[in-house]
Enzyme design. Structure first.
Site, PDB file in Angstrom:
ATOM      1  N   HIS A 197       0.803  -1.577  -0.149  1.00 35.76           N
ATOM      2  CA  HIS A 197       0.041  -0.024   0.033  1.00 35.76           C
ATOM      3  C   HIS A 197       0.651   1.614  -0.444  1.00 35.76           C
ATOM      4  CE1 HIS A 197      -3.530   2.485   1.657  1.00 35.76           C
ATOM      5  NE2 HIS A 197      -4.464   1.132   0.272  1.00 35.76           N
ATOM      6  N   LYS A 200       3.063   4.459  -0.794  1.00 34.50           N
ATOM      7  CA  LYS A 200       2.819   5.244  -2.441  1.00 34.50           C
ATOM      8  C   LYS A 200       4.134   6.658  -2.244  1.00 34.50           C
ATOM      9  CE  LYS A 200      -1.594   4.547  -1.190  1.00 34.50           C
ATOM     10  NZ  LYS A 200      -2.283   4.533  -0.147  1.00 34.50           N
ATOM     11  N   ASP A 227      16.312  10.094  -8.152  1.00 33.70           N
ATOM     12  CA  ASP A 227      18.401  10.088  -8.277  1.00 33.70           C
ATOM     13  C   ASP A 227      18.591   9.708  -7.172  1.00 33.70           C
ATOM     14  OD1 ASP A 227      17.850  10.854 -10.988  1.00 33.70           O
ATOM     15  OD2 ASP A 227      17.956  12.960 -10.511  1.00 33.70           O
TER      16      ASP A 227
END
Length: 241
Positions: free
Chosen positions: A171, A173, A178
């Site tokens: 779950h 996000k 870089d």
């Protein structure tokens, strides 16, 4: 007379020294401001506006779509940060169906940026998911394909996709650009989240915040290595573990 001339010279030298000092101080402050660590918060839903200029900034053609132009929104800022990647993008996201965000990832891929995507195995297969699009662009036939050319941690300029194999939902996000810039929050990479939901995103270059996310991504990436999973299955089938 001589004393006055000496005094004038001293005053003159003092004025020059003061001017130089002020200029040096001004440069130093400006330099420090330019190197200030980025910390930014974005809130959604985002105002709907054209983002074509972000993808084609040097194009002389003006976009003729009906959306507002020249408007800076939370979504346009998010896109700019994603597209700032020059070497790598590590993406860990539960649901990914936003076609504009998918376009951004594919654009980075075309520029040779190494992209690794870790996603939830169930939501990667739902209608409209862009995971299949990314997998195809990266030349990967399956989330668990051991024939993938991207079994190593990094393969320059490729899109590598792995699906979380645990019994619970992956779950997270977040994205790391870089290895220096963290993008994290409640926002799923979906059109509904961007345009309709009340969501938030934190964007930061603070090393103390970025490094734990890099570590977590590496941990989960290793746990979902298809080559390792394939080897474990072979051992099990031969009764060796």
């Amino acid at each position: 007379m001589m004393s006055m001339m000496v005094t004038m010279k001293v005053v003159g030298l003092g004025a020059v020294a003061l001017t130089v000092s002020l200029e040096l101080l001004s440069w130093l402050l400006s330099h420090l401001r330019s190197r200030r660590t980025l910390n930014q918060v974005l809130f959604f839903p985002s105002e709907t506006a054209c983002v074509e200029h972000i993808f084609t900034p040097t194009s002389p053609r003006f976009c003729s779509c009906s959306l507002p132009h020249g408007v800076e929104t939370s979504f346009s800022r998010l896109l700019r940060h994603i597209l700032s990647a020059s070497t790598s993008l590590d993406l860990c996201v539960f649901s990914f169906s936003n076609m504009v965000l998918s376009r951004a990832v594919l654009l980075l891929h075309s520029k040779g940026v190494t992209i690794r995507v870790l996603t939830d195995k169930d939501y990667s297969a739902i209608s409209g998911s862009q995971i299949g699009v990314l997998r195809e662009a990266g030349g990967i036939s399956s989330c668990f394909s051991v024939l993938s050319t991207c079994l190593s941690s990094f393969t320059t300029g490729r899109i590598c996709v792995r699906c979380d194999k645990s019994s619970t939902h992956m779950h997270h996000k977040f994205a790391v650009v870089d290895s220096r810039l963290l993008i994290t929050g409640s926002l799923n990479w979906t059109l509904t989240a961007v345009q309709n939901n009340m969501e938030n995103i934190l964007i930061t270059e603070e090393p103390d915040l970025v490094k734990p996310f890099i570590k977590e991504f590496h941990r989960m990436w290793g746990l979902n290595d298809p080559a390792q999973n394939h080897q474990n299955q072979k051992l099990i089938s031969h009764g060796m573990c």
